[in-house]
Design an enzyme around this catalytic site. Sequence first.
Site, mmCIF file in Angstrom:
data_model
loop_
_atom_site.group_PDB
_atom_site.id
_atom_site.type_symbol
_atom_site.label_atom_id
_atom_site.label_comp_id
_atom_site.label_asym_id
_atom_site.label_seq_id
_atom_site.Cartn_x
_atom_site.Cartn_y
_atom_site.Cartn_z
ATOM 1 C CE LYS A 124 -3.928 2.136 2.429
ATOM 2 N NZ LYS A 124 -4.900 2.031 3.537
ATOM 3 C CB SER B 94 -8.222 4.000 2.651
ATOM 4 O OG SER B 94 -7.382 3.316 3.571
ATOM 5 C CB SER C 31 -8.691 1.300 5.585
ATOM 6 O OG SER C 31 -9.347 2.542 5.477
#
Lengths: 476, 484, 95
Positions: free
Chosen positions: B75, B150, B174
């Site tokens: 990420k 997210s 997330s």
Amino acid sequence: MEWESVIGLEVHTQLLTKSKAFSGASTKYGAAPNTQACAVDIALPGVLPVFNKEAARMAVKFGLAIGAAINRRSVFARKNYFYPDLPKGYQISQYELPIVAKGRVTIDIDGQEKVVGITRAHLEEDAGKSLHEDFHGMSGIDLNRAGTPLLEIVSEPDLRSAKEAVAYLKKLHQLVVYLGICDGNMQEGSFRCDANVSVRRKGETKFGTRAEIKNVNSFRFVEKAIEYEIERQVELLEAGGKVVQETRLYDSDKNETRSMRGKEEAMDYRYFPDPDLPPLVIDEAFVRDVEKTMPELPDAKRARFIKDYGLSPYDASVLTASREMAQYYEETATASGQPKLAANWIASELSGYLNRENKDITQSPVTARMMTGLLKRIADNTISGKIAKDVLDAMWSGEGDADTVIAKQGLRQITDTGAIEKVVDEVIAKNPKQLEQYRAGKEALFGYFVGQVMKATGGKANPAQVNELLKKKLAG
Amino acid sequence: MIEKTVAELAKALRAREISSVELTQAFLDRISRYKALNAFITVDANRSLAQARAADARLAKGEAGPLTGVPIAQKDIFCADGWRTTCGSKILSNFIAPYDATTIEKFNAAGAVVLGKTNMDEFAMGSSNETSFYGPVQNPWDVESVPGGSSGGSAAAVAARLAPAATGTDTGGSIRQPAALTNLTGLKPSYGRVSRYGMIAFASSLDQGGPMTRTAEDAALLLNVMAGFDPRDSTSLERPVPDYAATLDADIRGLRVGLPREYFGEGLNAEVARAIEAAIGEYKKLGAQVVEVELPNSKLAVPCYYVLAPAEASSNLSRFDGVRYGYRAPEYDDLIDMYSKTRAEGFGAEVKRRIMIGTYALSAGYYDAYYLKAQKLRRLIADDFTRAFEKCDVILGPTSPTTAFKRGAKTDDPVAMYLSDIYTISVNLAGLPGMSIPAGFDIKGLPIGLQLIGKYFDEARLLNVAHRYQQVTDWHDRVPPGFD
Amino acid sequence: MSLDTTQVRKIAHLARLRISAEEAQAYADSLSRILGLIEQMNAVDTSGVEPMAHPSESALRLRPDEVTEPNQREKFQAIAPAVEAGLYLVPKVIE
């Protein structure tokens, strides 16, 4: 109309740790810009703070020294504001729960003791520095200082004059340096002071509106800035004006304080507990451990010097002004076996030299061992007190220890009765008129004869022996 | 090759059936083939392949670590030395990280290859991946729908087989919500289990990094690497790390599964509810015992979270000021103007909204009513879990009230968007471990996630409970049509 | 509670976010809606509840006082918007 001033001080002391409060970067002063600003100090995205144990120990040490309670649980908060020398956009500082709770110090004002309350002392981090030299109309930011641990010591509004404020400040300075938690260097900013000043009519119990004076970096300027500010406020009030609560900057060139308009914009720091740092917990064992490293504090040392060495309060104060001075004195007093003589010579003679050349005791070319040597020669009558001054002067100038100077310059005191008697006889023989007058009752002439004998021996004759022999011979 | 799990790939690599270079290249090819998904912000084939070559050399010498040669998508919230690290924001569009996050360091030490940096909501603020400066991410199960957020890029990448596994971070859901919306296994570890050092902070008291994988077994393998004490993170805990893979097969007969009444009420989509009911049935068959529990304050989790997270974020994001790194506005009059323009131009609308809410909640006169109140509610929410766990070993419920929604459906209504995380947020507030695992599909063929919540530091149990379910179901093996 | 544009502008200034007049209105609307959500908190009586700042009740771990960070100025400043003579440059700071 009589006015009374009310002063409280906020003192920022840089703690003498090797590394920063929340990072492993060096705290050494004077490095090239940003060479001691690591990832944490420049607030790279993702970095996190880890607190320095030594900074906690130092804060506890200070707390113990002022008789304060150590909060078993204290909390680091974030003080949020934007400034280029503040890389994270917040300063980590203790807010609601500081590590050190209420304490006190005692100051001496013209021989009168006064207790000054300390509200709290809390841990925080220092900011970097903005350099305003012109870089094409820009400022340069050096973050080497960012993250250096600070202990902010906040006093109660107990001080009533600039003089008291300075006495308190000096006392704190002495204390933190004694404790070894701050180098006390005001020029380098290791020990900085903000003063909250207000005035009120005598007898009034409510405080007046205060102004905060920032950026005062010497004892002298603190005194002058506060004096100026008191005068300004009194004049303002007497003219029917009002004091505005604001931050003012002291300008030492003009000797005035002036409003910092830029900072007047309502500050809203939005303090909240720093989620990156759980509460700082100080347990009993931690405090005990710090207790073991506590040095003898200045007040205790001073009392001991008065009691054990029979010193005057004044000498005791001078000789305990710093840990090094006290150590110098004790070493000399013990090794020479002459505590009072040592006090006289160090507190007045040696201190005179030090003051003249603006040196501290650690920089004295006359070491404690050398001073001991000098005192021994005074005590055993090798030299007189007067000659000893010359010997000290020579030692200060690097001509060697007392014995070397005495031998080299032939300063050894004459104690041979026969030799002194010979000189005495010669002097009497050379001054028949004075002898006649003396014997006729003009006894004040005795001093004249002593002077002549000392002159003839280059000051080296033992004064006591000279006196004794003269008295006998002059009497006829 | 792309169908293999991390466990299988690690084995194949150790057996030298495939090389890391081949494997990495194969995934890089898929990344460029499915570029339209927009799952990655930065791909750097040279860097990845260099790491793969080094991994092959280690494999050749028989020095393989647990993940040597396995490509993992990271990420874009984790700083990786030499990699552009944007956090989904324009303000970091030119930021080449000069250091490694602890998580990256640990993956490097384990021999994994950084396959690229995945797309995400800007500063992890979002539940749909629509707030990214680098554009929205498509859900491989329906390219017009969102992948959740997210960690939407990581979710899309693993779901579409562009990466065998990925990392995510979870502040309010997330990891779990995008895992649910893309048919993945996602684990948010207990607060303090995984280091936050080098993971760009959103809300420091809530953020945790964790694995996003296809199976619970893979999640265990990744957590083995990620978990552990880090002296650089003051909130990281000094507790031993068990081998999470070792207990996957443990018997779960007698396991007490708690069903919070509040998670099955109003607002839960009927198809999701049915899938969860079916999963409960599977657990009963596996010998688990179902008990009802109560989380009476859970309805307050969303309001509480939307005070605490923005408050912390407003402060965490102050460092983005155009002084030391990142974007700086090209024109400005003075210092304040430079700050204000840099930040106004560098941050997107949702980030600015949250900074403002947080700033307001902390400001003089409002602190007690908002921030302090929220901290007290947080205590009540955490206490609810403590009481519930007196009656059960794990808590089971839905991850998300609905399946994936269409892009644009909630962008005009922040409050509607915030409610996507209604079941996940309280877990972060309490600091507990939570997992989402695939539990079926709705009528449109969109995945449904099942959430498992564990006791503090009880990740091993969660993984075990998830793994046993995956042994008797095959939801997790389904591949989105067009991506096989 | 709802926010008006004056409050929004004040908050934006505190947060160093430049916003236009139209934006101020839009933010006033959306922030007010969010505050509406947040104020559901008031439904619960929290008197006597200890605020919770951290999920774990652990104490702060302390680091030994050692210098561990080398000088990395060149690397760090390679990504800075403006530097000169080792300093970060910013528009003139007025005291």
